[in-house]
Design a protein around this motif. Sequence first.
Motif: not given
Length: 406
Positions: A135-147
């Motif tokens: 799968v493509a690399g992925f990361e969790p996002v909650y808000d602008r900072e984590s994006a």
Amino acid sequence: MSDRQASKIDPASGSEHVILPGATIGMVGGGQLGRMFAMAAARMGYRVGVFCGSSDEPAAEVAAFTVCGPLTDHSAIEAFAKRCDVITLEFENIPADTIAACSKHAPTYPDASVLAMAQDRWIEKTTLREAGIPVAGFEPVYDRESAIAAGESLGWPIIVKTCRSGYDGKGQHRLNSPDEAALVQWEGAESGDDGQPPWVAEALVLFEREASVIVARTLDQRVETFPVFENDHQNHILDETKLPANVSPELQLQAREIATRVAEHLGLVGLLCVELFVTPDELIVNEVAPRPHNSGHVTIEACATSQFEQHVRAICGLPLGDTSMVVPAASMLNLLGDIWEAAEARETLPNWGACLDTPGVALHLYGKHAARAGRKMGHLSAVGSDLADVSERLRLARERLLSDRG
Ligand code: AMP
């Protein structure tokens, strides 16, 4: 289980798990996938009952019986399930307790764990990665900072997607730089029940083409895959599916192996579509859907067994059908509500006569009463000896829907 079916045991296999023709299949969901499933099942001698919101939905119009109600109405769901010998579904966003209510009365496929995975992109991606699926690399996002942190870690640009309830590109944004993270409304996206993030950021995949593979698996672990489909999207919505895909034989084999591995890892019973990005040297799984898929509609004309018949066979424990192509080339073009809107703006209807006057074009309409831009209203299919010719014929047939020609 209905009384009629309860005593039946398949004479060939001696298995009680086989649901023979004459039995009643329950379909949860009333859309076009349920409609084409019901048509295939009826052809094989099954009765299909549909559970959906209203009696004029596409599947309800071709079903033996319909029970209407919201998916949260357990007394309606249970009344429906009691009339069925086996139950399946045509979309993945069905609450787990609704599936549990169904499975009190009849085997229900796919099961709640497969649905839970398909309902949440975070669970889906972590499950696939754990299974060794690319799968493509992925990361969790909650808000602008984590994006922004995800972009720094994955490399810009990134694609951010809501983890739940997104489809056809809805709830999806491409962010080219940290500045663009300020443009997204991060609040309000739903989180999973077990604290999964509301958004996932993915590395941008530089793909050459998009493809998909449909796999069927039975309770006794038999598996079959369809040939690889090549998919062209317009505005994030599938426009055309071509068969065979313009993908090397090695990658086609790999794609079918990936689909088999996904089905086995999930313990799937039923049908599942794996959507893939094809890069020059590898395949990357984008997402999976545990149901018939728009890209598989072409199998109705192109393959010895359609995806809908295969779905029936898989959940009923019958021998899986031959998935090989019966023609050298085939294609499917979607018909979206935009065509109806454009015709209406000219105070006319789509020109079905001109469309069907195109040689060898098969028309599938889903019986939807209201056309909207982007809504899937039907599709056209054609088969032949040359893919470019087949595709050109289909495009001509679609263009003719808005022509004045007799
Ligand atoms: P999805 O809603 O995940 O099916 O995405 C819809 C479409 O967006 C896909 O069919 C691709 O064309 C594009 N897309 C989604 N994710 C990515 C990605 N990580 N890299 C490149 N394109 C993507």
